[in-house]
Design a protein around this motif. Structure first.
Motif, short mmCIF file in Angstrom:
data_model
loop_
_atom_site.label_atom_id
_atom_site.label_comp_id
_atom_site.label_asym_id
_atom_site.label_seq_id
_atom_site.Cartn_x
_atom_site.Cartn_y
_atom_site.Cartn_z
N GLN A 290 0.82 -1.20 0.00
CA GLN A 290 0.00 0.00 0.00
C GLN A 290 0.86 1.26 0.00
N HIS A 291 1.94 1.26 0.78
CA HIS A 291 2.78 2.45 0.89
C HIS A 291 3.99 2.40 -0.04
N GLY A 292 4.14 1.28 -0.77
CA GLY A 292 5.23 1.18 -1.72
C GLY A 292 6.60 1.17 -1.07
N THR A 293 6.72 0.51 0.09
CA THR A 293 8.00 0.47 0.80
C THR A 293 8.47 -0.96 0.97
N LEU A 294 9.78 -1.14 1.02
CA LEU A 294 10.40 -2.44 1.25
C LEU A 294 11.17 -2.37 2.57
N THR A 295 11.03 -3.42 3.38
CA THR A 295 11.76 -3.50 4.64
C THR A 295 12.33 -4.89 4.80
N GLY A 296 13.29 -5.04 5.70
CA GLY A 296 13.83 -6.35 6.02
C GLY A 296 14.34 -7.10 4.81
N ALA A 297 13.92 -8.37 4.73
CA ALA A 297 14.36 -9.22 3.61
C ALA A 297 13.88 -8.67 2.28
N GLY A 298 12.72 -8.02 2.26
CA GLY A 298 12.22 -7.43 1.02
C GLY A 298 13.16 -6.36 0.50
N ALA A 299 13.68 -5.51 1.41
CA ALA A 299 14.60 -4.46 0.99
C ALA A 299 15.92 -5.04 0.51
N VAL A 300 16.41 -6.08 1.21
CA VAL A 300 17.67 -6.72 0.80
C VAL A 300 17.54 -7.34 -0.58
N LEU A 301 16.47 -8.13 -0.77
CA LEU A 301 16.26 -8.77 -2.07
C LEU A 301 15.99 -7.73 -3.16
N GLY A 302 15.22 -6.72 -2.82
CA GLY A 302 14.88 -5.70 -3.81
C GLY A 302 16.11 -4.96 -4.30
N ASN A 303 16.96 -4.55 -3.38
CA ASN A 303 18.17 -3.82 -3.78
C ASN A 303 19.15 -4.73 -4.53
N ALA A 304 19.23 -5.99 -4.12
CA ALA A 304 20.09 -6.93 -4.83
C ALA A 304 19.60 -7.12 -6.26
N CYS A 305 18.28 -7.22 -6.43
CA CYS A 305 17.73 -7.42 -7.77
C CYS A 305 17.83 -6.14 -8.60
N LEU A 306 17.75 -4.98 -7.96
CA LEU A 306 17.97 -3.75 -8.71
C LEU A 306 19.39 -3.72 -9.29
N LEU A 307 20.37 -4.11 -8.48
CA LEU A 307 21.74 -4.17 -8.99
C LEU A 307 21.84 -5.18 -10.13
N GLY A 308 21.15 -6.33 -9.96
CA GLY A 308 21.14 -7.33 -11.04
C GLY A 308 20.48 -6.79 -12.29
N TYR A 309 19.42 -6.02 -12.11
CA TYR A 309 18.71 -5.40 -13.23
C TYR A 309 19.64 -4.44 -13.99
N ILE A 310 20.37 -3.62 -13.24
CA ILE A 310 21.31 -2.69 -13.87
C ILE A 310 22.43 -3.44 -14.58
N VAL A 311 22.91 -4.54 -13.97
CA VAL A 311 23.92 -5.37 -14.63
C VAL A 311 23.38 -5.92 -15.94
#
Length: 517
Positions: A290-311
């Motif tokens: 609802q608020h469009g935020t990532l926390t905990g494992a979601g934030a870790v996975l999200g940021n890791a996948c963003l880096l993978g996306y950029i790669v």
């Protein structure tokens, strides 16, 4: 048996600097990185369920015939230069010069356009809380993206060939995590309920999708741009093409379906849809949808996948300019482009001058389109994607029939692999290409052909960020660059005249190219 054609003095000098580093699995990963791009996935998903249907249909009638065609060309004429060499042998130096410039120019345009914008959009979603970067921030991030991409193409191929391998594994991990997360997200939140009817194809969907789908499905020829750097092209090219073809369709279909599951088509934007989708699905591991935020494992996975996306985005661009820049360099030392472009670096064994030129063109395009679109991201993306896709596909209008023509002009050359039903399948490829090019320049032309209000000339004009009143401005923005590119190709042909005349003296009957195994 040898291929009998003249070798310029410049070619003899430059080809001696090439080294054989390119093996079977290098070619396979190179093709995965070439064909599976993540920047256009959301553009396909915007069409809804029928996007999957047309993806499968075009895989059968376009992707597979194209794979067969390049398996023949890549094993019969495996020398450095790939598509340039084939069109030049088939249709002459002028056709080769113009076609090769179109083939090359699309890549720096793509890097400075849709690839850079997709990376920026992902960063804005994950790191800038969906707020747009300032103009200065946009330009700085865009320039960093461009020159990291170009640097990857400059390094020696003995090291550079690992970049596509890293990019291929980044795709496997990114799309694998996304797929698992989509399943978990669907269990927790349900799906958007694409019924069976949404997968029913129609002519409007075909017209709106054909350009981007064909663009996603091209690239089998690219490894042959480094043909003289392959250890065994007759064995390795068909192996890599056939296996990458199957895997590529799967790698496209899975994320498209995932986006459709987590986002309604009305909420999908072409340039940020995929990043939005995996940002949403990773809330299932921690965060608030609802608020469009990532926390905990979601934030870790999200940021890791963003880096993978950029790669994935960087390696797409690097892989394509590795190949296309080599083809332009070959045309430079073969006499179809300025001689100063046809130089292979003694230190790196790569066409550094062309690589730097690619970076400069990408930089200029990034700045020009940002100005033309007044910072409107949707406009920027649609202009960049349209120019990239149309220029790319126009170049294939001569590459595909080259296989047919070379059977007639060089029947004596052994063909380790022969494309079946080559006349029929080549005609199918050409018809699909012609339709796609028209639709890219005149979006929606013919959609709802028999309706009272149909096609490009009415409100059916649909391109992100552009209004119906701006339709002719859009056409000019798309058409004028293509015409200018053709004129530059003609100028390149005339600039290479002196190089063409300076050929290596060879004994009668001697080959000027390496013997084919």
């Amino acid at each position: 048996m040898a291929i009998d054609f003249e070798l310029t003095t410049a070619a003899a000098v430059e080809r001696s600097k090439l080294r054989k580093h390119f093996r079977r699995f290098d070619i396979f990963f190179f093709l995965i990185c070439t064909i599976v791009g993540v920047d256009t996935i959301a553009s396909v998903a915007r069409a809804g369920g029928q996007a999957l249907t047309w993806m499968v249909v075009l895989a059968v009638i376009f992707f597979v015939p194209q794979a067969l065609l390049f398996a023949e060309l890549g094993t019969t004429f495996p020398q450095e230069g790939g598509e340039y060499l084939w069109t030049r042998l088939a249709f002459g130096y002028l056709a080769g010069a113009v076609n090769n410039f179109l083939y090359w120019i699309t890549n720096p345009v793509w890097i400075g356009g849709t690839l850079a914008l997709s990376a920026i959009a992902g960063m804005e979603i994950f790191w800038n809380h969906s707020n747009n970067f300032s103009t200065a921030g946009f330009i700085i991030v865009g320039l960093l993206f461009i020159w990291i991409t170009v640097t990857g193409a400059i390094v020696s191929f003995s090291y550079g060939k690992w970049i596509p391998t890293v990019g291929a594994f980044a795709r496997f991990v990114l799309l694998g995590l996304f797929s698992v997360s989509v399943i978990a997200f669907a269990i927790e939140h349900g799906v958007h309920g694409l019924g069976a009817g949404s997968y029913k194809p129609n002519s409007t969907g075909f017209i709106l999708l054909i350009g981007v789908l064909l663009f996603n499905y091209v690239g089998f020829e690219l490894p042959n741009s480094a043909g003289d750097e392959m250890t065994n092209p007759q064995r390795d090219v068909p192996f890599a093409i056939m296996r990458s073809a199957v895997l590529s369709v799967v790698l496209y279909a899975v994320p498209v379906l995932g986006i459709l599951v987590v986002l309604p088509p009305s909420a999908i934007s072409g340039f940020s849809g995929f990043a939005n989708a995996f940002h949403n699905v990773f809330t299932v591991w921690g965060g608030s949808l609802q608020h469009g935020t990532l926390t905990g494992a979601g934030a870790v996975l999200g940021n890791a996948c963003l880096l993978g996306y950029i790669v994935c985005l960087i390696t797409s661009g690097t892989t394509w300019i590795m190949g296309a820049d080599r083809s332009l360099a070959v045309s430079g030392y073969d006499g179809a482009a300025p001689r100063w472009l046809g130089v292979i670096s003694e230190r790196f064994g790569t066409p550094v001058r062309v690589n730097v030129l690619s970076g400069l063109v990408a930089t200029a395009f990034l700045l020009a389109v940002h100005y033309i679109s007044s910072g409107n991201a949707a406009k920027f993306f649609s202009v960049a994607l349209g120019i990239t896709v149309s220029t790319t596909l126009i170049s294939y209008l001569l590459i595909y029939p080259a296989a047919w023509q070379l059977r007639r002009s060089h029947p004596e050359v052994p063909r380790p692999y022969r494309m079946p039903a080559h006349r029929v399948l080549t005609l199918v490829l050409m018809v699909l290409l012609a339709i796609s090019v028209v639709e890219l320049i005149f979006p929606g032309l013919g959609a709802g052909l028999f309706a009272s209000h149909s096609g490009f000339f009415t409100s059916a004009f649909r391109v992100s960020g552009w209004t119906y009143a701006e339709r002719w401005t859009y056409v000019l923005v798309e058409l004028i660059p293509v015409l200018l590119f053709i004129l530059v190709g003609v100028a390149f042909y005339f600039s290479g005249a002196s190089t063409r005349r300076d050929v290596v003296a060879a004994p009668a009957g001697a080959s000027s190219q390496p013997e084919l195994d």
